[in-house]
Design a protein around this motif. Structure first.
Motif, PDB file in Angstrom:
ATOM      1  N   VAL A 190      -7.706   3.225  -9.562  1.00 59.28           N
ATOM      2  CA  VAL A 190      -8.770   1.921 -10.059  1.00 59.28           C
ATOM      3  C   VAL A 190      -9.358   1.656 -10.954  1.00 59.28           C
ATOM      4  O   VAL A 190      -8.543   1.124 -11.384  1.00 59.28           O
ATOM      5  CB  VAL A 190      -9.982   1.836  -8.923  1.00 59.28           C
ATOM      6  CG1 VAL A 190     -10.963   0.591  -9.049  1.00 59.28           C
ATOM      7  CG2 VAL A 190      -9.442   1.615  -7.156  1.00 59.28           C
ATOM      8  N   ARG A 191      -9.559   2.474 -12.406  1.00 61.70           N
ATOM      9  CA  ARG A 191      -9.636   1.970 -13.006  1.00 61.70           C
ATOM     10  C   ARG A 191      -8.912   1.789 -14.363  1.00 61.70           C
ATOM     11  O   ARG A 191      -9.015   0.779 -14.891  1.00 61.70           O
ATOM     12  CB  ARG A 191     -11.028   3.706 -13.497  1.00 61.70           C
ATOM     13  CG  ARG A 191     -12.767   3.247 -13.065  1.00 61.70           C
ATOM     14  CD  ARG A 191     -13.204   4.112 -13.439  1.00 61.70           C
ATOM     15  NE  ARG A 191     -14.431   4.368 -12.296  1.00 61.70           N
ATOM     16  CZ  ARG A 191     -15.232   5.269 -12.134  1.00 61.70           C
ATOM     17  NH1 ARG A 191     -14.541   7.242 -12.842  1.00 61.70           N
ATOM     18  NH2 ARG A 191     -16.128   5.324 -11.078  1.00 61.70           N
ATOM     19  N   SER A 192      -7.906   2.364 -13.670  1.00 56.97           N
ATOM     20  CA  SER A 192      -6.340   2.300 -14.952  1.00 56.97           C
ATOM     21  C   SER A 192      -5.897   1.280 -14.302  1.00 56.97           C
ATOM     22  O   SER A 192      -4.731   0.909 -14.935  1.00 56.97           O
ATOM     23  CB  SER A 192      -6.078   3.960 -14.739  1.00 56.97           C
ATOM     24  OG  SER A 192      -5.128   3.755 -13.506  1.00 56.97           O
ATOM     25  N   GLY A 193      -6.052   0.968 -12.997  1.00 53.29           N
ATOM     26  CA  GLY A 193      -5.635  -0.880 -12.928  1.00 53.29           C
ATOM     27  C   GLY A 193      -4.057  -0.222 -11.877  1.00 53.29           C
ATOM     28  O   GLY A 193      -2.860  -1.058 -11.610  1.00 53.29           O
ATOM     29  N   ARG A 194      -4.125   0.911 -11.360  1.00 57.42           N
ATOM     30  CA  ARG A 194      -3.078   1.418 -11.045  1.00 57.42           C
ATOM     31  C   ARG A 194      -3.202   0.915  -9.901  1.00 57.42           C
ATOM     32  O   ARG A 194      -2.247   0.996  -8.986  1.00 57.42           O
ATOM     33  CB  ARG A 194      -2.566   2.969 -11.078  1.00 57.42           C
ATOM     34  CG  ARG A 194      -2.076   2.946 -12.260  1.00 57.42           C
ATOM     35  CD  ARG A 194      -1.381   4.311 -12.417  1.00 57.42           C
ATOM     36  NE  ARG A 194      -2.769   5.149 -13.599  1.00 57.42           N
ATOM     37  CZ  ARG A 194      -3.010   6.373 -13.250  1.00 57.42           C
ATOM     38  NH1 ARG A 194      -1.541   7.045 -13.488  1.00 57.42           N
ATOM     39  NH2 ARG A 194      -3.902   6.903 -14.255  1.00 57.42           N
ATOM     40  N   ALA A 195      -4.560   0.349  -8.905  1.00 55.75           N
ATOM     41  CA  ALA A 195      -4.298   0.556  -7.575  1.00 55.75           C
ATOM     42  C   ALA A 195      -5.925  -0.864  -7.240  1.00 55.75           C
ATOM     43  O   ALA A 195      -6.859  -0.800  -8.975  1.00 55.75           O
ATOM     44  CB  ALA A 195      -4.732   1.520  -6.943  1.00 55.75           C
ATOM     45  N   ARG A 196      -5.238  -1.738  -6.792  1.00 52.46           N
ATOM     46  CA  ARG A 196      -6.509  -2.474  -6.661  1.00 52.46           C
ATOM     47  C   ARG A 196      -7.733  -1.916  -5.688  1.00 52.46           C
ATOM     48  O   ARG A 196      -8.510  -2.507  -6.382  1.00 52.46           O
ATOM     49  CB  ARG A 196      -6.588  -3.983  -6.503  1.00 52.46           C
ATOM     50  CG  ARG A 196      -5.240  -4.496  -6.803  1.00 52.46           C
ATOM     51  CD  ARG A 196      -5.856  -4.997  -8.144  1.00 52.46           C
ATOM     52  NE  ARG A 196      -5.053  -6.275  -8.890  1.00 52.46           N
ATOM     53  CZ  ARG A 196      -4.104  -5.948 -10.064  1.00 52.46           C
ATOM     54  NH1 ARG A 196      -4.316  -4.075 -10.798  1.00 52.46           N
ATOM     55  NH2 ARG A 196      -3.250  -6.925 -10.629  1.00 52.46           N
ATOM     56  N   ILE A 244      -3.703  -0.986  -2.259  1.00 50.69           N
ATOM     57  CA  ILE A 244      -4.277  -0.121  -1.708  1.00 50.69           C
ATOM     58  C   ILE A 244      -3.534   1.128  -1.976  1.00 50.69           C
ATOM     59  O   ILE A 244      -2.574   1.672  -1.641  1.00 50.69           O
ATOM     60  CB  ILE A 244      -4.891  -0.083  -0.534  1.00 50.69           C
ATOM     61  CG1 ILE A 244      -5.116  -1.997   0.369  1.00 50.69           C
ATOM     62  CG2 ILE A 244      -5.653   1.020   0.102  1.00 50.69           C
ATOM     63  CD1 ILE A 244      -5.472  -1.872   1.300  1.00 50.69           C
ATOM     64  N   PHE A 245      -4.333   1.906  -2.433  1.00 51.31           N
ATOM     65  CA  PHE A 245      -3.838   3.485  -2.371  1.00 51.31           C
ATOM     66  C   PHE A 245      -4.799   4.493  -1.921  1.00 51.31           C
ATOM     67  O   PHE A 245      -6.451   4.646  -1.866  1.00 51.31           O
ATOM     68  CB  PHE A 245      -3.844   3.987  -4.232  1.00 51.31           C
ATOM     69  CG  PHE A 245      -3.210   5.375  -4.276  1.00 51.31           C
ATOM     70  CD1 PHE A 245      -1.706   5.448  -3.466  1.00 51.31           C
ATOM     71  CD2 PHE A 245      -4.539   6.297  -4.644  1.00 51.31           C
ATOM     72  CE1 PHE A 245      -1.525   7.097  -3.831  1.00 51.31           C
ATOM     73  CE2 PHE A 245      -3.284   7.186  -5.233  1.00 51.31           C
ATOM     74  CZ  PHE A 245      -2.768   8.184  -4.660  1.00 51.31           C
ATOM     75  N   THR A 287       0.459  -0.908   0.146  1.00 53.07           N
ATOM     76  CA  THR A 287       0.378  -0.214   0.107  1.00 53.07           C
ATOM     77  C   THR A 287       0.792   1.395  -0.349  1.00 53.07           C
ATOM     78  O   THR A 287       2.394   1.311   0.168  1.00 53.07           O
ATOM     79  CB  THR A 287      -0.781   0.015   1.328  1.00 53.07           C
ATOM     80  OG1 THR A 287      -0.074   0.409   2.449  1.00 53.07           O
ATOM     81  CG2 THR A 287      -1.306  -1.133   1.535  1.00 53.07           C
ATOM     82  N   THR A 288       0.250   2.531  -0.746  1.00 54.26           N
ATOM     83  CA  THR A 288       0.610   3.756  -0.254  1.00 54.26           C
ATOM     84  C   THR A 288       0.260   4.722  -0.664  1.00 54.26           C
ATOM     85  O   THR A 288      -1.443   4.697  -0.688  1.00 54.26           O
ATOM     86  CB  THR A 288       1.912   3.843  -1.669  1.00 54.26           C
ATOM     87  OG1 THR A 288       2.939   4.875  -0.834  1.00 54.26           O
ATOM     88  CG2 THR A 288       1.198   4.427  -2.822  1.00 54.26           C
ATOM     89  N   LYS A 289       0.254   6.225  -0.329  1.00 53.25           N
ATOM     90  CA  LYS A 289      -0.072   6.842  -0.432  1.00 53.25           C
ATOM     91  C   LYS A 289       0.592   8.382  -0.694  1.00 53.25           C
ATOM     92  O   LYS A 289       1.901   8.443  -0.795  1.00 53.25           O
ATOM     93  CB  LYS A 289      -0.375   6.989   1.561  1.00 53.25           C
ATOM     94  CG  LYS A 289      -1.451   5.855   2.541  1.00 53.25           C
ATOM     95  CD  LYS A 289      -0.800   6.732   3.808  1.00 53.25           C
ATOM     96  CE  LYS A 289      -1.020   5.384   4.828  1.00 53.25           C
ATOM     97  NZ  LYS A 289       0.333   4.472   4.604  1.00 53.25           N
TER      98      LYS A 289
END
Length: 351
Positions: free
Chosen positions: A160-166, A137-138, A98-100
């Protein structure tokens, strides 16, 4: 004990108890490893490697980061990226990374905040440092009053939609702001899965009802939002480290989040009382503090730091700790919910 080798040269992580992240299908181990401290460029990489690999071997497969963890910012992500490529290659699907983004990362108008530009460019940079095509997780690291929530939450939806975060979540949002963020998320068509908040026996702000009558724990529970609790040891105050004085090599003495002025006479007396109760039950204060943070079923995972494997092992003993005594629970309940150590409040949870 480890499960059979996964074919990567490392054993498959031993299981820890899992809890669902709210109403999602994501299950997290009850203990996560936070890379906020001890993963700066000045810290020996060999020790960082020992801690991360030891944690994964022990089933601590939830690894928590932010873009600005270091210093310098990005250092912790770079270290984990090296480990993912060299030592954990092949175990990616066993891990929750995860990152933020939200706090200051770089100078200028697009180095912090909740804008779409900052959040998504920061996520791209985090992925480059980690050597990954997605994180699990972002988070929006904090509420930004200068940016409309529709923009901040919309950026999470794009991740999420771009696939960069689940999955996506929020961090250090107050109960009212969490309620607002959930409403915006429903409007833009993205699920917020978790909220990450500071929570300890000395910092119980998430239990306090707002003017509307609901605490952050209530809001999260009602919405099916998982709660990830960080700083359960109150930056080391809930250990035996400061019972007598401030050791010269301690975090408080070196400067940083745990400032000496937080170690007030009143707080140290509270810590000593909690330590005595823990010892009467045959436990350390640190183990008791982590077990206390885990006691609420709405808490999905507790994020802990570690400067050594011995320290991590002591923390993990909290998983098997029997139920806390009524005296311990009552002693915590009698403490002020805010003992002045919520160092993020004025920049996030108070907004």
């Amino acid at each position: 004990m480890h499960r059979p080798d996964s074919g990567t040269g490392r054993p498959t992580p031993s299981p820890l108890p899992l809890r669902p992240a709210g109403q999602s299908g994501l299950a997290l181990p009850v203990v996560a490893l936070g890379l906020w401290q001890n993963f700066a460029h000045r810290d020996a990489f060999a020790r960082q490697r020992e801690i991360v690999l030891g944690a994964v071997d022990r089933g601590v497969t939830h690894l928590d980061l932010a873009n600005n963890y270091g210093p310098p910012g990005g250092a912790a992500e770079e270290s984990l990226g090296t480990l993912l490529a060299r030592d954990l290659n092949g175990l990616r699907d066993e891990l929750v990374v995860t990152t933020k983004a939200g706090y200051r990362m770089t100078p200028g108008p697009y180095g912090e905040g909740g804008s779409r530009k900052y959040l998504l460019s920061s996520l791209d940079a985090s992925l480059r440092r980690l050597g990954l095509d997605h994180v699990d997780i972002f988070y929006s690291h904090r509420f930004d009053p200068t940016t409309p929530l529709t923009e901040t939450i919309g950026a999470l939806a794009t991740a999420v939609r771009s696939g960069r975060a689940r999955y996506v979540g929020i961090s250090s949002y107050s109960a009212d702001r969490t309620r607002e963020a959930l409403a915006v998320a429903a409007d833009v068509g993205v699920d917020l899965t978790v909220t990450q908040v500071s929570y300890s026996m000395l910092n119980r702000w998430i239990e306090e009802p707002t003017a509307g009558g609901s605490s952050l724990l209530d809001v999260a529970g009602d919405a099916g939002l998982g709660v990830v609790a960080f700083s359960p040891l109150a930056q080391g105050m809930l250990t035996d480290r400061y019972l007598a004085d401030v050791p010269p090599a301690s975090r408080a003495a070196r400067g940083g989040p745990l400032r000496p002025e937080l170690l007030t006479t009143e707080n140290l007396e509270r810590v000593r009382r909690l330590d005595a109760l823990a010892r009467a039950q045959g436990r350390t204060l640190a183990r008791t503090a982590v077990a206390w943070a885990m006691r609420d079923p709405r808490v999905t995972s507790v994020v802990v730091g570690a400067s050594s494997l011995d320290q991590l092992d002591e923390t993990l003993r909290a998983v098997d700790t029997p139920r806390l005594s009524e005296d311990e629970l009552a002693a915590v309940a009698q403490l002020p919910s805010d003992t002045g150590i919520n160092i993020w409040a004025s920049r996030s949870s108070d907004l």
